[in-house]
Write a protein that holds these residues in place. Sequence first.
Motif, mmCIF file in Angstrom:
data_model
loop_
_atom_site.group_PDB
_atom_site.id
_atom_site.type_symbol
_atom_site.label_atom_id
_atom_site.label_comp_id
_atom_site.label_asym_id
_atom_site.label_seq_id
_atom_site.Cartn_x
_atom_site.Cartn_y
_atom_site.Cartn_z
ATOM 1 N N THR A 71 6.274 9.114 23.082
ATOM 2 C CA THR A 71 7.339 9.451 22.136
ATOM 3 C C THR A 71 6.965 9.026 20.721
ATOM 4 O O THR A 71 7.194 9.745 19.746
ATOM 5 N N ARG A 72 6.372 7.843 20.620
ATOM 6 C CA ARG A 72 5.904 7.370 19.311
ATOM 7 C C ARG A 72 4.910 8.344 18.702
ATOM 8 O O ARG A 72 4.983 8.692 17.505
ATOM 9 N N ASN A 73 3.986 8.848 19.510
ATOM 10 C CA ASN A 73 2.985 9.781 18.998
ATOM 11 C C ASN A 73 3.625 11.058 18.473
ATOM 12 O O ASN A 73 3.240 11.594 17.427
ATOM 13 N N ARG A 74 4.634 11.575 19.201
ATOM 14 C CA ARG A 74 5.305 12.790 18.739
ATOM 15 C C ARG A 74 6.040 12.531 17.417
ATOM 16 O O ARG A 74 6.019 13.359 16.508
ATOM 17 N N LEU A 75 6.694 11.372 17.307
ATOM 18 C CA LEU A 75 7.396 11.035 16.066
ATOM 19 C C LEU A 75 6.414 10.888 14.908
ATOM 20 O O LEU A 75 6.678 11.366 13.793
ATOM 21 N N ALA A 77 6.169 13.071 11.485
ATOM 22 C CA ALA A 77 6.155 12.419 10.171
ATOM 23 C C ALA A 77 4.982 12.922 9.332
ATOM 24 O O ALA A 77 5.123 13.160 8.125
ATOM 25 N N TYR A 78 3.817 13.094 9.964
ATOM 26 C CA TYR A 78 2.674 13.654 9.244
ATOM 27 C C TYR A 78 3.007 15.060 8.734
ATOM 28 O O TYR A 78 2.597 15.450 7.638
ATOM 29 N N ALA A 79 3.753 15.806 9.549
ATOM 30 C CA ALA A 79 4.153 17.153 9.121
ATOM 31 C C ALA A 79 5.008 17.070 7.863
ATOM 32 O O ALA A 79 4.783 17.814 6.890
ATOM 33 N N LEU A 80 5.990 16.174 7.837
ATOM 34 C CA LEU A 80 6.832 16.028 6.646
ATOM 35 C C LEU A 80 5.992 15.672 5.429
ATOM 36 O O LEU A 80 6.272 16.137 4.314
ATOM 37 N N ALA A 123 14.664 10.809 5.810
ATOM 38 C CA ALA A 123 15.555 9.851 6.488
ATOM 39 C C ALA A 123 15.055 9.459 7.881
ATOM 40 O O ALA A 123 15.117 8.273 8.247
ATOM 41 N N PRO A 124 14.550 10.402 8.701
ATOM 42 C CA PRO A 124 14.073 9.985 10.035
ATOM 43 C C PRO A 124 12.883 9.021 9.981
ATOM 44 O O PRO A 124 12.759 8.142 10.835
ATOM 45 N N ILE A 125 12.020 9.168 8.970
ATOM 46 C CA ILE A 125 10.893 8.236 8.858
ATOM 47 C C ILE A 125 11.419 6.849 8.485
ATOM 48 O O ILE A 125 10.962 5.828 9.019
ATOM 49 N N VAL A 169 2.516 6.808 4.857
ATOM 50 C CA VAL A 169 3.113 8.140 4.946
ATOM 51 C C VAL A 169 4.386 8.211 4.103
ATOM 52 O O VAL A 169 4.561 9.117 3.279
ATOM 53 N N LEU A 170 5.287 7.251 4.305
ATOM 54 C CA LEU A 170 6.546 7.267 3.552
ATOM 55 C C LEU A 170 6.318 7.003 2.067
ATOM 56 O O LEU A 170 6.960 7.640 1.207
ATOM 57 N N ALA A 171 5.403 6.084 1.749
ATOM 58 C CA ALA A 171 5.119 5.794 0.346
ATOM 59 C C ALA A 171 4.598 7.029 -0.383
ATOM 60 O O ALA A 171 4.981 7.303 -1.532
ATOM 61 N N ASP A 172 3.729 7.796 0.279
ATOM 62 C CA ASP A 172 3.214 9.019 -0.335
ATOM 63 C C ASP A 172 4.320 10.046 -0.540
ATOM 64 O O ASP A 172 4.368 10.738 -1.567
#
Length: 334
Positions: A255-259, A263-266, A278-280, A308-311
Amino acid sequence: MNTLAAWLRRLLVLLVALCLSALVLTAGFVLGRMSPTTWIGPIASPAYELVRAEPPAGLLLAGRDDCAIPTEREYALTLAAIDVLSFSAQEGGSLAIGAHKFLANSRYRDVGQPVCDSLESFQRAVQLINGSDHLRRGRPVEYTLNLIARLPGPHSELVAIVAASAFNDTPQESEYFARRDLRPLARATLASLGLVATPFAGRAFAEISAHDSMGTGAAQVAVAGQHPRALDSVERLMADLLATLPKDDVIAWDTRNRLYELAYALAYGGAAAASHAAPIKELMTRRVESNATIFGMIDLQPKRMCRVLADILSVNETELGHDYCADPDVPYEK
């Protein structure tokens, strides 16, 4: 008379033995002529294992201040590999394959310190590759995809090769592991190439899901190719998946890998992704499983999501409000 009866009994036993032998031989012949599936049913082939849709590193270590400047010898090795590209792949043979594999990944010193990538060197490499038969022979495997992801401006033929692997109807087998399917990696590679993924965004959007890495890889291509509904779809998928997980539970490995892949997609959405993050942010408040190999799974904080989020938000990692992002003692999850 008794002698005659005994003789007849022996004859009868012999005849019975001969008949049984004939039956056994006949049965053996018939079974031998039959395929195994005729008498035990179809034999199922082992299922393929999907690799993760994890974006290749590309030239991540170019122009950074957290890697080591190449020494003269390290730089010379890179130039030697690029010089091989001056010959065609057919001429170079196994030497060309060696150059491809050498250039496909960043270099690390014995102490584990990464060596900075040279953008100038890879600009020369892409010129040589774009005008030749390099990376066009055979089916793309791990090193092919990793190298194409490191080329600044790969030829449209190379993009088409990646896309053909990414959206192939049949599994694309790993060079190293039997029954391991590389299509999710090909999708992640295509997404990493940016706007060249646009012609494939429509098909990718139709295949978005959080079910497996094929679906999350499709999400990356759809966002990178700027499908107009991709960011909304990925945000919703990620939020829905998180909503099914108790907040106090560690998020399981798969599940972590899918999330992470969502996130990489976003992250491919650029500035537009900031309003979908928001989900990240929610994910970064949880704990996740990490593969500690022989020690099994351990739970860690999702440190890989910091960059990822910082970028996405165009801020420094220290501004995210999570101490673990800047703490060197907090390990990265695997």
